[in-house]
Structure formats: structure tokens, C-alpha cells
Write a protein that holds these residues in place. Structure first.
Motif, PDB file in Angstrom:
ATOM      1  N   VAL A 179       0.375  -1.444  -0.605  1.00  0.00           N
ATOM      2  CA  VAL A 179       0.232  -0.100  -0.008  1.00  0.00           C
ATOM      3  C   VAL A 179       0.527   1.307   0.191  1.00  0.00           C
ATOM      4  CG1 VAL A 179      -1.825   1.205   1.590  1.00  0.00           C
ATOM      5  CG2 VAL A 179      -2.108  -1.243   1.299  1.00  0.00           C
ATOM      6  N   LEU A 180       0.522   2.284  -0.463  1.00  0.00           N
ATOM      7  CA  LEU A 180       1.022   4.070  -0.621  1.00  0.00           C
ATOM      8  C   LEU A 180       0.827   4.430  -0.237  1.00  0.00           C
ATOM      9  CD1 LEU A 180       2.472   3.768  -4.869  1.00  0.00           C
ATOM     10  CD2 LEU A 180       3.540   2.918  -1.978  1.00  0.00           C
ATOM     11  N   GLY A 181       0.907   6.095   0.746  1.00  0.00           N
ATOM     12  CA  GLY A 181       0.145   6.669   1.044  1.00  0.00           C
ATOM     13  C   GLY A 181       0.632   7.267   2.306  1.00  0.00           C
ATOM     14  N   GLY A 182       0.930   6.324   3.029  1.00  0.00           N
ATOM     15  CA  GLY A 182       1.693   6.604   4.349  1.00  0.00           C
ATOM     16  C   GLY A 182       0.966   6.915   5.775  1.00  0.00           C
ATOM     17  N   LYS A 183       1.026   7.455   6.304  1.00  0.00           N
ATOM     18  CA  LYS A 183       0.796   6.961   7.522  1.00  0.00           C
ATOM     19  C   LYS A 183      -1.116   7.880   7.397  1.00  0.00           C
ATOM     20  CE  LYS A 183       0.494   6.801  12.606  1.00  0.00           C
ATOM     21  NZ  LYS A 183       1.439   7.232  13.126  1.00  0.00           N
ATOM     22  N   SER A 184      -0.416   9.237   7.109  1.00  0.00           N
ATOM     23  CA  SER A 184      -1.897   9.251   7.380  1.00  0.00           C
ATOM     24  C   SER A 184      -3.292   9.316   5.862  1.00  0.00           C
ATOM     25  CB  SER A 184      -2.052  11.096   7.173  1.00  0.00           C
ATOM     26  OG  SER A 184      -0.917  11.232   5.836  1.00  0.00           O
ATOM     27  N   GLY A 185      -2.457   8.770   4.834  1.00  0.00           N
ATOM     28  CA  GLY A 185      -3.678   8.420   4.008  1.00  0.00           C
ATOM     29  C   GLY A 185      -3.777   9.636   2.982  1.00  0.00           C
ATOM     30  N   PRO A 186      -4.612   9.544   2.077  1.00  0.00           N
ATOM     31  CA  PRO A 186      -5.024   8.426   0.898  1.00  0.00           C
ATOM     32  C   PRO A 186      -4.593   7.166   0.896  1.00  0.00           C
ATOM     33  CG  PRO A 186      -6.028  10.360  -0.660  1.00  0.00           C
ATOM     34  CD  PRO A 186      -4.520  11.137   0.932  1.00  0.00           C
ATOM     35  N   TYR A 187      -4.615   5.973   0.535  1.00  0.00           N
ATOM     36  CA  TYR A 187      -4.485   5.301   0.211  1.00  0.00           C
ATOM     37  C   TYR A 187      -4.846   4.548  -1.332  1.00  0.00           C
ATOM     38  CZ  TYR A 187      -3.750   5.252   5.455  1.00  0.00           C
ATOM     39  OH  TYR A 187      -3.900   5.148   6.406  1.00  0.00           O
ATOM     40  N   ARG A 188      -3.590   3.867  -1.940  1.00  0.00           N
ATOM     41  CA  ARG A 188      -3.722   2.801  -3.470  1.00  0.00           C
ATOM     42  C   ARG A 188      -2.501   2.455  -3.439  1.00  0.00           C
ATOM     43  NH1 ARG A 188       0.072   5.083  -6.987  1.00  0.00           N
ATOM     44  NH2 ARG A 188       1.509   6.909  -6.044  1.00  0.00           N
ATOM     45  N   PRO A 189      -2.718   1.172  -3.751  1.00  0.00           N
ATOM     46  CA  PRO A 189      -2.194  -0.057  -4.124  1.00  0.00           C
ATOM     47  C   PRO A 189      -0.879   0.037  -4.650  1.00  0.00           C
ATOM     48  CG  PRO A 189      -4.110  -0.493  -5.746  1.00  0.00           C
ATOM     49  CD  PRO A 189      -4.098   0.785  -5.042  1.00  0.00           C
ATOM     50  N   ASN A 190       0.126  -0.273  -4.126  1.00  0.00           N
ATOM     51  CA  ASN A 190       1.585  -0.284  -4.877  1.00  0.00           C
ATOM     52  C   ASN A 190       1.094  -0.430  -6.206  1.00  0.00           C
ATOM     53  OD1 ASN A 190       4.332  -0.494  -5.515  1.00  0.00           O
ATOM     54  ND2 ASN A 190       4.736  -0.890  -3.641  1.00  0.00           N
ATOM     55  N   ALA A 191       1.568  -0.627  -6.981  1.00  0.00           N
ATOM     56  CA  ALA A 191       1.389  -1.329  -8.272  1.00  0.00           C
ATOM     57  C   ALA A 191       2.681  -2.410  -8.504  1.00  0.00           C
ATOM     58  CB  ALA A 191       1.970   0.115  -9.725  1.00  0.00           C
ATOM     59  N   ARG A 192       3.218  -2.162  -7.998  1.00  0.00           N
ATOM     60  CA  ARG A 192       4.451  -3.703  -8.450  1.00  0.00           C
ATOM     61  C   ARG A 192       3.951  -4.706  -7.559  1.00  0.00           C
ATOM     62  NH1 ARG A 192      10.850  -0.944  -7.205  1.00  0.00           N
ATOM     63  NH2 ARG A 192      10.460   0.261  -8.796  1.00  0.00           N
ATOM     64  N   LYS A 193       2.536  -4.412  -6.137  1.00  0.00           N
ATOM     65  CA  LYS A 193       1.838  -5.813  -5.887  1.00  0.00           C
ATOM     66  C   LYS A 193       1.029  -6.219  -5.984  1.00  0.00           C
ATOM     67  CE  LYS A 193       5.850  -5.357  -2.560  1.00  0.00           C
ATOM     68  NZ  LYS A 193       6.427  -7.397  -2.926  1.00  0.00           N
ATOM     69  N   LEU A 194       1.014  -5.378  -7.564  1.00  0.00           N
ATOM     70  CA  LEU A 194      -0.667  -6.207  -7.801  1.00  0.00           C
ATOM     71  C   LEU A 194      -0.806  -7.247  -8.539  1.00  0.00           C
ATOM     72  CD1 LEU A 194      -1.469  -2.456 -10.655  1.00  0.00           C
ATOM     73  CD2 LEU A 194      -2.619  -3.416  -7.513  1.00  0.00           C
ATOM     74  N   ALA A 195       0.306  -8.246  -9.307  1.00  0.00           N
ATOM     75  CA  ALA A 195      -0.194  -9.402  -9.338  1.00  0.00           C
ATOM     76  C   ALA A 195      -0.521  -9.900  -7.793  1.00  0.00           C
ATOM     77  CB  ALA A 195       1.211  -9.609 -10.085  1.00  0.00           C
ATOM     78  N   GLU A 196       0.467  -9.606  -7.172  1.00  0.00           N
ATOM     79  CA  GLU A 196       0.545 -10.415  -5.598  1.00  0.00           C
ATOM     80  C   GLU A 196      -1.515  -9.948  -4.677  1.00  0.00           C
ATOM     81  OE1 GLU A 196       1.648  -9.690  -1.910  1.00  0.00           O
ATOM     82  OE2 GLU A 196       3.429  -9.327  -2.984  1.00  0.00           O
ATOM     83  N   LEU A 197      -1.820  -8.744  -5.605  1.00  0.00           N
ATOM     84  CA  LEU A 197      -3.033  -8.625  -4.511  1.00  0.00           C
ATOM     85  C   LEU A 197      -4.073  -9.017  -5.829  1.00  0.00           C
ATOM     86  CD1 LEU A 197      -2.734  -4.925  -3.901  1.00  0.00           C
ATOM     87  CD2 LEU A 197      -2.730  -7.029  -2.065  1.00  0.00           C
ATOM     88  N   ASP A 198      -3.858  -9.238  -6.726  1.00  0.00           N
ATOM     89  CA  ASP A 198      -4.937  -9.593  -7.215  1.00  0.00           C
ATOM     90  C   ASP A 198      -4.714 -11.513  -7.258  1.00  0.00           C
ATOM     91  OD1 ASP A 198      -5.571  -7.658  -9.283  1.00  0.00           O
ATOM     92  OD2 ASP A 198      -4.121  -8.247 -11.096  1.00  0.00           O
ATOM     93  N   GLN A 199      -4.232 -12.101  -6.854  1.00  0.00           N
ATOM     94  CA  GLN A 199      -3.730 -13.390  -6.673  1.00  0.00           C
ATOM     95  C   GLN A 199      -4.622 -14.030  -5.196  1.00  0.00           C
ATOM     96  OE1 GLN A 199       0.378 -15.710  -6.933  1.00  0.00           O
ATOM     97  NE2 GLN A 199      -0.677 -17.372  -7.188  1.00  0.00           N
ATOM     98  N   LYS A 200      -4.293 -12.495  -4.133  1.00  0.00           N
ATOM     99  CA  LYS A 200      -3.780 -13.294  -3.253  1.00  0.00           C
ATOM    100  C   LYS A 200      -6.032 -13.081  -3.213  1.00  0.00           C
ATOM    101  CE  LYS A 200      -3.179 -11.963   1.984  1.00  0.00           C
ATOM    102  NZ  LYS A 200      -2.770 -13.419   1.734  1.00  0.00           N
TER     103      LYS A 200
END
Length: 244
Positions: free
Chosen positions: A72-93
């Protein structure tokens, strides 16, 4: 995006062995899978949890967890978005817990990263250009390319405080043909030769798809103008001081 699919995902994750911070990551992932320009604030995550029948997660606890999560990207306060490099992992999970997974982020025509931190409406047009191409909607793709160029020309003149130069007597912005002619003839911007040619080719294709009832664009029509679209877009972004 509407909360419905996010709430459904959280309900599906209730029976699985997930922690609440993982469920929050799933909400962020799915929200951005529907619209990659979205950034998800804590308040929206909390709302989804409550609607799905969970207790609202502690803001301090969840923000700390998300800040430490490399997915996840966005720091402690947000707002948040997924890390593009982790999308395949998130898709699978999380993908198996979604009834209909939206199309993955695409750069089939234009690389969306070129347009990050410009304007939200510009980023969304780029998403539509890529998605329409991926789904073989080539007339739609051509028309959206036309819209992108029209929008970027207007951005150039608005950024320079000279928007009146591209408005007609009614006070409205000119149509694309006039916008292109004015820009090409405007010595203040000194367009490159490749950008000038690209503008003409993109306008012609967009006009055919938008106005010629007997014309249907094909994949190779879009393929022919991809490099033109990239050159023109980057030159206009830089002229509008939005280039990276």
C-alpha cells in the motif's frame, strides 16, 4: 466507486483467515481496480467495514498497519492506493473473493504514469483510451484520443492565462479543428514538427470515428497513431507545465 462491491468483498473475507488490516488492503486494492485514479481515505475504509457488519477499525491502529504494509502507498495519514508492483500479488490473494474482477490496469496505448498528478479527469480519459483498446472498441478509443488532445490544448492555454485566444464569439471553447489550427499557428508555443503532424493525424482519425457513419476504426488504425499520441500528449503536458 460505489461501496457495494467493496462491502461484498469484506463479507466474503469474513469466513477466511484474514486480519482486519489485510481486509483493509483488500478494500484499497478493489477500489483502485475499478478506477486506478482513486485514492481511498480511512473514512471510506471504515464505512465499508461498518456496512459489512464489522466493528470500525481503530484509525490510529489501521493507519500504522497500512503505513508499514509494502503493498500500500499513501503514508500514515492516507489516502491510500495499492503499490503497482504488488498488483499481481494482490490479484492472486484477493481475486478469488470477488465475483467479477475488473480489468487490470493497462498501458496498451498510453502509459498512465505519464499523466499521474496532472488532472483527475485527464487520468480517467487515459484509462478509458487503454480499456477501450483492450476491449476492441476502436471507435471509442479513437474518440477518446480526440478528447484527450482537445483537453490538453485547452490546458495549455488556461495555464498560460490566455484561454480567450481559443474561444469563439459565444465565449465557448472552439472545436478541435480550430484548436489545432490556432495552436499550430501560435508562435508562443513553437510546436515540434512531429507534434504538428501528430495533431493532424489524431484529429483525422478521431473525426472519422466520431462523425463518419460508414467508418469503423480497426486496431491497426489505433496502432498507427500510438506514437503520435505519446509525442503530442507529452509536448502538450510540458507546455501546460504538467509534464514530469
Amino acid at each position: 466507486m460505489p461501496n457495494g462491491p467493496l462491502v461484498d468483498l469484506l463479507k466474503n473475507l469474513r469466513t477466511a483467515d484474514f486480519t482486519n488490516d489485510e481486509r483493509a488492503v483488500a478494500v484499497i486494492w478493489l477500489a483502485c481496480r475499478f478506477d486506478e485514479s482513486v485514492k481511498v481515505p480511512y473514512a471510506d475504509i471504515k464505512s465499508c467495514f461498518v456496512d459489512a457488519g464489522y466493528s470500525a477499525p481503530s484509525g490510529v491502529w489501521l493507519r500504522t498497519k497500512l503505513k508499514a504494509d509494502q503493498r500500500v502507498l499513501g503514508g500514515k495519514s492516507g489516502p491510500y492506493r495499492p503499490n503497482a508492483r504488488k498488483l499481481a500479488e494482490l490479484d492472486q490473494k484477493f481475486g478469488p473473493y470477488v465475483s467479477a474482477l475488473p480489468s487490470a490496469s493497462s498501458s496498451s496505448v498510453l502509459d498512465p504514469s505519464i499523466f499521474e498528478r496532472t488532472r483527475g479527469y485527464i487520468e480517467k480519459v487515459v484509462v478509458q483510451i487503454n480499456n477501450s483498446y483492450d476491449n476492441q472498441l476502436y471507435d471509442c478509443c479513437a474518440v477518446m484520443c480526440r478528447r484527450l488532445i482537445e483537453t490538453l490544448i485547452i490546458e495549455v492555454y488556461e495555464a498560460g492565462g490566455i484561454a480567450d485566444a481559443i474561444k469563439g464569439s459565444s465565449g465557448h471553447f472552439c472545436m478541435l479543428a480550430e484548436l489545432v489550427a490556432i495552436l499550430k499557428g501560435d508562435a508562443r508555443f513553437n510546436l515540434g514538427r512531429n507534434a504538428e503532424k501528430g495533431l493532424d493525424d489524431l484529429k483525422r482519425l478521431g473525426d472519422l470515428s466520431a462523425h463518419n457513419r460508414r467508418y469503423n476504426a480497426r486496431r491497426n488504425d489505433i496502432d498507427r497513431v500510438k506514437s503520435d499520441l505519446r509525442v503530442v500528449s507529452e509536448e502538450l503536458l510540458n507546455l501546460a507545465a504538467m509534464g514530469r
